[in-house]
Scaffold this motif. Structure first.
Motif, PDB file in Angstrom:
ATOM      1  N   GLY A  59      11.398 -10.239  -5.023  1.00  0.00           N
ATOM      2  CA  GLY A  59       9.997 -10.334  -5.410  1.00  0.00           C
ATOM      3  C   GLY A  59       9.716 -11.536  -6.272  1.00  0.00           C
ATOM      4  N   SER A  60      10.785 -12.187  -6.799  1.00  0.00           N
ATOM      5  CA  SER A  60      10.547 -13.186  -7.845  1.00  0.00           C
ATOM      6  C   SER A  60      11.519 -14.352  -7.916  1.00  0.00           C
ATOM      7  N   PHE A  61      12.763 -14.203  -7.462  1.00  0.00           N
ATOM      8  CA  PHE A  61      13.764 -15.181  -7.849  1.00  0.00           C
ATOM      9  C   PHE A  61      14.535 -15.807  -6.694  1.00  0.00           C
ATOM     10  N   LEU A  62      13.946 -16.860  -6.130  1.00  0.00           N
ATOM     11  CA  LEU A  62      14.659 -17.832  -5.323  1.00  0.00           C
ATOM     12  C   LEU A  62      14.601 -19.152  -6.080  1.00  0.00           C
ATOM     13  N   HIS A  63      15.578 -20.008  -5.829  1.00  0.00           N
ATOM     14  CA  HIS A  63      15.563 -21.340  -6.418  1.00  0.00           C
ATOM     15  C   HIS A  63      15.764 -22.327  -5.276  1.00  0.00           C
ATOM     16  N   ALA A  64      14.810 -23.248  -5.092  1.00  0.00           N
ATOM     17  CA  ALA A  64      14.866 -24.133  -3.935  1.00  0.00           C
ATOM     18  C   ALA A  64      14.167 -25.451  -4.238  1.00  0.00           C
ATOM     19  N   SER A 123       0.825  -1.211   0.000  1.00  0.00           N
ATOM     20  CA  SER A 123       0.000   0.000   0.000  1.00  0.00           C
ATOM     21  C   SER A 123       0.857   1.258   0.000  1.00  0.00           C
ATOM     22  N   SER A 124       1.944   1.231  -0.762  1.00  0.00           N
ATOM     23  CA  SER A 124       2.874   2.366  -0.776  1.00  0.00           C
ATOM     24  C   SER A 124       2.288   3.593  -1.457  1.00  0.00           C
ATOM     25  N   GLY A 125       1.365   3.393  -2.388  1.00  0.00           N
ATOM     26  CA  GLY A 125       0.856   4.494  -3.204  1.00  0.00           C
ATOM     27  C   GLY A 125       1.671   4.752  -4.454  1.00  0.00           C
ATOM     28  N   LEU A 126       2.765   4.015  -4.649  1.00  0.00           N
ATOM     29  CA  LEU A 126       3.584   4.178  -5.844  1.00  0.00           C
ATOM     30  C   LEU A 126       2.860   3.645  -7.081  1.00  0.00           C
ATOM     31  N   ASP A 127       3.161   4.238  -8.214  1.00  0.00           N
ATOM     32  CA  ASP A 127       2.546   3.852  -9.475  1.00  0.00           C
ATOM     33  C   ASP A 127       3.280   2.652 -10.055  1.00  0.00           C
ATOM     34  N   HIS A 128       2.927   1.481  -9.567  1.00  0.00           N
ATOM     35  CA  HIS A 128       3.512   0.227 -10.037  1.00  0.00           C
ATOM     36  C   HIS A 128       2.430  -0.607 -10.709  1.00  0.00           C
ATOM     37  N   THR A 129       2.679  -1.052 -11.918  1.00  0.00           N
ATOM     38  CA  THR A 129       1.743  -1.933 -12.628  1.00  0.00           C
ATOM     39  C   THR A 129       2.374  -3.313 -12.722  1.00  0.00           C
ATOM     40  N   GLU A 130       1.757  -4.289 -12.080  1.00  0.00           N
ATOM     41  CA  GLU A 130       2.363  -5.615 -11.957  1.00  0.00           C
ATOM     42  C   GLU A 130       2.359  -6.395 -13.264  1.00  0.00           C
ATOM     43  N   VAL A 131       1.207  -6.460 -13.949  1.00  0.00           N
ATOM     44  CA  VAL A 131       1.107  -7.321 -15.123  1.00  0.00           C
ATOM     45  C   VAL A 131       0.457  -6.585 -16.285  1.00  0.00           C
ATOM     46  N   PRO A 150       6.626   7.380  -9.691  1.00  0.00           N
ATOM     47  CA  PRO A 150       5.921   8.442  -8.962  1.00  0.00           C
ATOM     48  C   PRO A 150       4.774   7.875  -8.128  1.00  0.00           C
ATOM     49  N   MET A 151       4.177   8.741  -7.345  1.00  0.00           N
ATOM     50  CA  MET A 151       3.011   8.366  -6.545  1.00  0.00           C
ATOM     51  C   MET A 151       1.741   8.417  -7.393  1.00  0.00           C
ATOM     52  N   GLU A 152       0.800   7.520  -7.089  1.00  0.00           N
ATOM     53  CA  GLU A 152      -0.531   7.591  -7.689  1.00  0.00           C
ATOM     54  C   GLU A 152      -1.615   7.663  -6.615  1.00  0.00           C
ATOM     55  N   ALA A 153      -1.218   7.489  -5.361  1.00  0.00           N
ATOM     56  CA  ALA A 153      -2.153   7.581  -4.236  1.00  0.00           C
ATOM     57  C   ALA A 153      -1.348   7.917  -2.989  1.00  0.00           C
ATOM     58  N   LYS A 154      -2.035   8.314  -1.944  1.00  0.00           N
ATOM     59  CA  LYS A 154      -1.348   8.582  -0.683  1.00  0.00           C
ATOM     60  C   LYS A 154      -0.881   7.267  -0.064  1.00  0.00           C
ATOM     61  N   PRO A 155       0.259   7.252   0.625  1.00  0.00           N
ATOM     62  CA  PRO A 155       0.696   6.023   1.300  1.00  0.00           C
ATOM     63  C   PRO A 155      -0.385   5.487   2.232  1.00  0.00           C
ATOM     64  N   GLY A 156      -0.635   4.176   2.144  1.00  0.00           N
ATOM     65  CA  GLY A 156      -1.629   3.543   2.994  1.00  0.00           C
ATOM     66  C   GLY A 156      -3.047   3.623   2.488  1.00  0.00           C
ATOM     67  N   GLU A 157      -3.259   4.269   1.356  1.00  0.00           N
ATOM     68  CA  GLU A 157      -4.616   4.509   0.859  1.00  0.00           C
ATOM     69  C   GLU A 157      -5.123   3.417  -0.063  1.00  0.00           C
ATOM     70  N   LYS A 158      -4.214   2.770  -0.815  1.00  0.00           N
ATOM     71  CA  LYS A 158      -4.626   1.869  -1.886  1.00  0.00           C
ATOM     72  C   LYS A 158      -3.778   0.597  -1.870  1.00  0.00           C
ATOM     73  N   PHE A 159      -4.432  -0.565  -2.003  1.00  0.00           N
ATOM     74  CA  PHE A 159      -3.706  -1.836  -2.143  1.00  0.00           C
ATOM     75  C   PHE A 159      -3.345  -2.045  -3.602  1.00  0.00           C
ATOM     76  N   GLU A 160      -2.074  -2.290  -3.865  1.00  0.00           N
ATOM     77  CA  GLU A 160      -1.646  -2.637  -5.225  1.00  0.00           C
ATOM     78  C   GLU A 160      -0.480  -3.613  -5.129  1.00  0.00           C
ATOM     79  N   TYR A 161      -0.784  -4.869  -5.451  1.00  0.00           N
ATOM     80  CA  TYR A 161       0.221  -5.924  -5.402  1.00  0.00           C
ATOM     81  C   TYR A 161       1.310  -5.638  -6.429  1.00  0.00           C
ATOM     82  N   SER A 162       2.567  -5.737  -6.008  1.00  0.00           N
ATOM     83  CA  SER A 162       3.643  -5.255  -6.870  1.00  0.00           C
ATOM     84  C   SER A 162       4.973  -5.908  -6.536  1.00  0.00           C
ATOM     85  N   SER A 163       5.595  -6.544  -7.542  1.00  0.00           N
ATOM     86  CA  SER A 163       6.943  -7.085  -7.356  1.00  0.00           C
ATOM     87  C   SER A 163       7.955  -5.973  -7.135  1.00  0.00           C
TER      88      SER A 163
END
Length: 380
Positions: free
Chosen positions: A256-261, A145-153, A186-199
């Motif tokens: 966010g993505s790369f462990l091998h086990a 919920s950082s508010g950063l403009d991250h698009t996952e997929v 950049p920001m797209e929302a205030k911190p803590g305001e919006k859930f956006e799953y993001s690697s």
């Protein structure tokens, strides 16, 4: 001795991501699938019944393709099966299951007093006067919920596969310094305001881990210091000898993505969290931190501190796990193409499923995992 690469070739990894490549390291010689199907005499579920419940994961085309499946009950492996050409020594790629490892690693540094959950995240690029990103805390990042403009997929916000931030960050123009790419958004929302799953959010946390451990900007120093920390605080105490983290060319753990086990190592991590950060009677990660990870975040009941929870999500979001078919105390590390570590403390269960099932057809496989887990008793 296996060598840790700074990064896989970006074009190759893009091909693996898009075309469904294995992403696994295999040992030779290989055993047949028949040799690698095992159900213990100690199973509380009749062998034939449990085998019949597991078989569709490997044999039903609607659930294809499962490559490894493992059940631990009361701390013991009671069922284990592998697909052809895979076995207990195969290292499988984590994809986003790595996020939960990153969440645990942050917990060690909070416990050490080197990071504070509700302080501004120590990212130098955000510390300029007037920069709204300076209000982002570790809690915001861990809760996605950082508010950063991250698009996952691709498809989100109308972005193509070449425009989505995760692909750009891991495989394209951001691959040389993934943290710099993620932190520059950049920001797209205030911190803590919006859930956006993001690697990208998990990469920022990985960079914070490294910056906390060293002030060096030398990629080799950054990688080596972080690798020693991951091994010394997590992998070695847990006996996860078959687990290898991957790093980008700038020495940032690709958390966010790369462990091998191996499947067994993933199960060991699940058991570690089931025991609230303890291993063989020794408390490594504070109980309070694991409880924080397993507590619903304000913006999504099904997401905690970098881990998924068996709870219903808000209207309009895809449901995760099986909230109608199991205790709401179940939690899970989940990854692209159906990687799963699913843990049920009330049932003393840890279940691992690894394979390659496209993300838009995961529902039958996930539902079958729920049916398997529902066979086991809930402790009174």
């Amino acid at each position: 001795m296996h060598k840790i690469k700074l990064a896989l070739i970006p074009a190759l990894m893009l091909a693996l991501s898009s075309c469904g490549g294995n992403g696994e390291t295999k040992a030779a010689p290989q055993k047949s699938a028949a040799e690698l199907a095992y159900i213990s005499d100690g199973s509380p579920i009749a062998k034939a019944r449990l085998d019949a419940a597991i078989a569709p994961l490997f044999e039903d085309p609607a659930m294809a393709e499962t490559r490894a499946f493992l059940i631990m009950y009361q701390g013991e492996i009671i069922a284990e099966r592998y697909g052809d050409d895979y076995d207990e020594d195969t290292r499988f790629i984590s994809w986003s299951m790595a996020k939960s490892f990153t969440g645990a690693l942050i917990g060690f540094l909070v416990a050490d007093g080197r990071l504070v959950l509700d302080d501004p995240a120590p990212v130098p690029a955000w510390q300029r006067p007037g920069d709204p990103r300076g209000d982002i805390t570790l809690r915001h990042l861990l809760h996605m919920s950082s508010g950063l403009d991250h698009t996952e997929v691709a498809g989100e916000d109308g972005k193509t596969v070449f425009e989505a931030d995760t692909n750009r960050m891991l495989f394209m123009d951001g691959a040389q310094d993934t943290a710099a790419y993620a932190e520059a958004r950049p920001m797209e929302a205030k911190p803590g305001e919006k859930f956006e799953y993001s690697s990208a959010t998990s990469i920022i946390l990985s960079d914070i881990i490294t910056r906390t451990l060293t002030e060096s900007t030398d990629p080799l120093v950054r990688r080596d210091v972080t690798l020693r920390f991951i091994r010394g605080r997590l992998l070695e105490p847990l006996g996860m000898d078959g687990t290898y983290p991957e790093f980008d060319p700038n020495g940032t753990f690709l958390g966010g993505s790369f462990l091998h086990a191996t499947a067994r190592d993933y199960a060991t991590f699940g058991e570690f969290l089931r025991h609230n950060g303890a291993r063989k009677g020794a408390q490594h990660l504070p109980v309070s931190w694991v409880k924080f990870m397993k507590k619903s975040s304000p913006n999504d009941p099904a997401y905690g501190g970098h881990i998924w929870l068996n709870k219903k999500r808000p209207e309009g979001r895809n449901q995760i796990l099986f909230p109608d078919n199991g205790p709401d105390t179940i939690f899970a590390a989940l990854g692209h193409l159906g990687q799963q570590i699913v843990v049920s403390p009330e049932q003393q269960l840890t279940v691992v499923r690894l394979g390659k099932t496209q993300d838009d057809v995961l529902a039958p496989m996930s539902a079958q995992i729920g049916r398997i887990m529902a066979l086991f008793p809930i402790r009174g």
